[in-house]
Design an enzyme around this catalytic site. Structure first.
Site, mmCIF file in Angstrom:
data_model
loop_
_atom_site.group_PDB
_atom_site.id
_atom_site.type_symbol
_atom_site.label_atom_id
_atom_site.label_comp_id
_atom_site.label_asym_id
_atom_site.label_seq_id
_atom_site.Cartn_x
_atom_site.Cartn_y
_atom_site.Cartn_z
ATOM 1 N N PRO A 35 25.907 29.407 30.437
ATOM 2 C CA PRO A 35 24.681 28.359 30.139
ATOM 3 C C PRO A 35 25.228 27.634 28.730
ATOM 4 O O PRO A 35 25.703 28.472 27.710
ATOM 5 C CB PRO A 35 23.552 29.191 29.975
ATOM 6 N N ASP A 36 24.763 26.282 28.501
ATOM 7 C CA ASP A 36 24.960 25.734 27.018
ATOM 8 C C ASP A 36 23.701 25.893 26.362
ATOM 9 O O ASP A 36 22.806 26.811 26.817
ATOM 10 C CB ASP A 36 25.114 24.397 27.359
ATOM 11 N N PHE A 37 23.390 25.259 25.458
ATOM 12 C CA PHE A 37 22.269 25.307 24.347
ATOM 13 C C PHE A 37 21.259 24.397 24.680
ATOM 14 O O PHE A 37 20.060 24.498 24.498
ATOM 15 C CB PHE A 37 22.926 25.492 23.025
ATOM 16 N N ARG A 38 21.829 23.163 24.712
ATOM 17 C CA ARG A 38 20.936 21.843 24.507
ATOM 18 C C ARG A 38 20.484 21.168 25.804
ATOM 19 O O ARG A 38 19.678 20.304 25.957
ATOM 20 C CB ARG A 38 21.436 20.940 23.569
ATOM 21 N N ASN A 106 33.755 26.520 21.821
ATOM 22 C CA ASN A 106 33.038 27.548 22.843
ATOM 23 C C ASN A 106 33.799 28.810 22.336
ATOM 24 O O ASN A 106 35.080 28.894 21.485
ATOM 25 C CB ASN A 106 33.393 27.471 24.295
ATOM 26 N N ASP A 108 33.798 31.883 24.343
ATOM 27 C CA ASP A 108 34.061 32.692 25.493
ATOM 28 C C ASP A 108 35.673 32.966 25.805
ATOM 29 O O ASP A 108 35.706 33.747 26.647
ATOM 30 C CB ASP A 108 33.632 31.801 26.759
ATOM 31 N N HIS A 123 34.311 27.757 16.477
ATOM 32 C CA HIS A 123 33.411 28.608 16.183
ATOM 33 C C HIS A 123 33.452 30.150 16.574
ATOM 34 O O HIS A 123 32.946 30.885 16.505
ATOM 35 C CB HIS A 123 32.087 28.181 17.098
#
Length: 245
Positions: A35-38, A106, A108, A123
């Protein structure tokens, strides 16, 4: 729009380019089930006792590591996720000598899984972890997932922190400067799966000096009017149509 003309233009530019840089965000991994955040279904629109951006902050980690890790293990690590068409196509473009760098927001590690070699993780990554006391380094997510509560260093008992840039923390200078270098020298910059609202990462786009700026995203971004080509769509669906030759 994702019409035949825009896809033909993208294919032509990729054919002509030998110094491509890709800059990607959460939308690159949503097709892998992360899932993304926004977005409407993203983490920021789910209900928690506290906002996710507060939970994944440096001060919250220091003050409430138990609650931090409860959220982090549940929402930030996806051990069963696999690379999708976008990750695989980018790795293919790199092997062909056309793509010089993947710059990603990302954490991941899916670009690595797909076979990309030059990946700049702005990040950080959930797959790298360090003891905040003795500095011992731990690869992979098992030491986090297998911990009962807060992960502790087997050497000194200190708290283990993921090598992820939390809110209130600065980006790694070396990764940032390398990203600027690649973007500044690219003959084609492809931006995919990002809303371009997270700074300072989003500001890197301003370093591009070329005339082939491509934006691929489901929703409009604030940079659309600066782009030379805008394609509305899922990044994996778009890139899977590209032929590497």
């Amino acid at each position: 729009m994702k019409d035949s003309n825009s896809m033909e233009t993208l294919q032509k530019w990729i054919d002509e380019s030998n110094n491509i840089v890709f800059f990607g965000g959460a939308g690159v991994s949503t097709e892998s089930g992360i899932p993304d955040f926004r977005s409407q279904d993203g983490l920021y629109h789910q209900k928690y006792d506290e906002p996710p951006e507060s939970i994944i902050s440096h001060s919250y980690f220091q003050r409430w590591p138990e609650k931090f890790y409860r959220f982090y293990k549940d929402k930030m690590i996806a051990p069963n996720a696999r690379p999708n068409a976008a990750h695989l196509k980018l790795a293919e473009l790199e092997r062909a000598g056309k793509l010089k760098a993947v710059i990603t927001q990302n954490i991941d590690g899916l670009h690595d899984d797909a076979g990309s070699k030059n990946v700049l993780e702005l990040h950080g990554s959930v797959r790298r972890n360090d003891c905040v006391t003795c500095g011992a380094h731990f690869e992979g997510v098992d030491i986090i997932l297998n911990a009962n509560g807060v992960p502790r260093c087997p050497h000194c008992g200190g708290i283990i922190k993921p090598d992820v840039v939390l809110y209130e923390e600065a980006l790694d200078d070396t990764t940032l400067y390398r990203s600027i270098h690649y973007i500044r020298n690219a003959d084609l910059l492809i931006i995919g799966g990002t809303s371009l609202v997270v700074y300072p990462a989003a500001g890197l786009v301003n370093y591009y000096r070329g005339k082939k700026l491509v934006l691929i995203n489901l929703q409009p971004t604030s940079m659309d009017h600066h782009a030379d080509l805008v394609i509305a769509g899922r990044i994996g669906e778009v890139l899977s149509q590209i032929k590497v030759r």
